[in-house]
Design a protein around this motif. Structure first.
Motif, PDB file in Angstrom:
ATOM      1  N   VAL A  22       6.770  -0.525   6.796  1.00  0.00           N
ATOM      2  CA  VAL A  22       5.944  -0.461   5.589  1.00  0.00           C
ATOM      3  C   VAL A  22       4.923  -1.594   5.604  1.00  0.00           C
ATOM      4  O   VAL A  22       3.751  -1.402   5.261  1.00  0.00           O
ATOM      5  N   GLY A  23       5.347  -2.776   6.003  1.00  0.00           N
ATOM      6  CA  GLY A  23       4.425  -3.899   6.089  1.00  0.00           C
ATOM      7  C   GLY A  23       3.310  -3.654   7.091  1.00  0.00           C
ATOM      8  O   GLY A  23       2.147  -3.988   6.842  1.00  0.00           O
ATOM      9  N   MET A  24       3.650  -3.054   8.214  1.00  0.00           N
ATOM     10  CA  MET A  24       2.624  -2.775   9.232  1.00  0.00           C
ATOM     11  C   MET A  24       1.642  -1.716   8.754  1.00  0.00           C
ATOM     12  O   MET A  24       0.433  -1.820   8.988  1.00  0.00           O
ATOM     13  N   PHE A  25       2.150  -0.683   8.076  1.00  0.00           N
ATOM     14  CA  PHE A  25       1.253   0.344   7.542  1.00  0.00           C
ATOM     15  C   PHE A  25       0.333  -0.247   6.478  1.00  0.00           C
ATOM     16  O   PHE A  25      -0.861   0.085   6.413  1.00  0.00           O
ATOM     17  N   ALA A  26       0.858  -1.121   5.643  1.00  0.00           N
ATOM     18  CA  ALA A  26       0.036  -1.761   4.616  1.00  0.00           C
ATOM     19  C   ALA A  26      -1.036  -2.632   5.267  1.00  0.00           C
ATOM     20  O   ALA A  26      -2.197  -2.638   4.820  1.00  0.00           O
ATOM     21  N   ALA A  27      -0.680  -3.363   6.302  1.00  0.00           N
ATOM     22  CA  ALA A  27      -1.657  -4.206   6.993  1.00  0.00           C
ATOM     23  C   ALA A  27      -2.729  -3.340   7.659  1.00  0.00           C
ATOM     24  O   ALA A  27      -3.913  -3.686   7.642  1.00  0.00           O
ATOM     25  N   GLY A  28      -2.334  -2.219   8.225  1.00  0.00           N
ATOM     26  CA  GLY A  28      -3.305  -1.304   8.835  1.00  0.00           C
ATOM     27  C   GLY A  28      -4.255  -0.716   7.803  1.00  0.00           C
ATOM     28  O   GLY A  28      -5.461  -0.628   8.035  1.00  0.00           O
ATOM     29  N   ALA A  29      -3.719  -0.334   6.646  1.00  0.00           N
ATOM     30  CA  ALA A  29      -4.569   0.203   5.575  1.00  0.00           C
ATOM     31  C   ALA A  29      -5.536  -0.864   5.073  1.00  0.00           C
ATOM     32  O   ALA A  29      -6.707  -0.572   4.799  1.00  0.00           O
TER      33      ALA A  29
END
Length: 68
Positions: A22-29
């Protein structure tokens, strides 16, 4: 009695992986949004530069100043 084990359970590992994902997806967004904002700012700067250039050319050619 069973001795206390020092390892992590499968559930703990899966939960940790979900949190990291979830943290990686948020950083990507967030990165995508930053790139979009940068592109928008570049377009705005180009438009302002073009308007300024046209205004300077008109002033140099002796055309009357446009009323706001």
């Amino acid at each position: 009695m069973r001795a206390m084990e020092g390892g992590m359970t499968l559930l703990e590992v899966l939960l940790a992986m979900v949190v990291v994902a979830v943290g990686m997806f948020a950083a990507g967004a967030l990165q995508v949004r930053a790139l979009q904002a940068t592109d928008s700012a570049r377009h705005d700067a180009q438009a302002a530069l073009l308007a300024h250039t046209r205004q300077e050319r008109a002033r140099a050619a002796g055309e009357p100043k446009a009323q706001p």
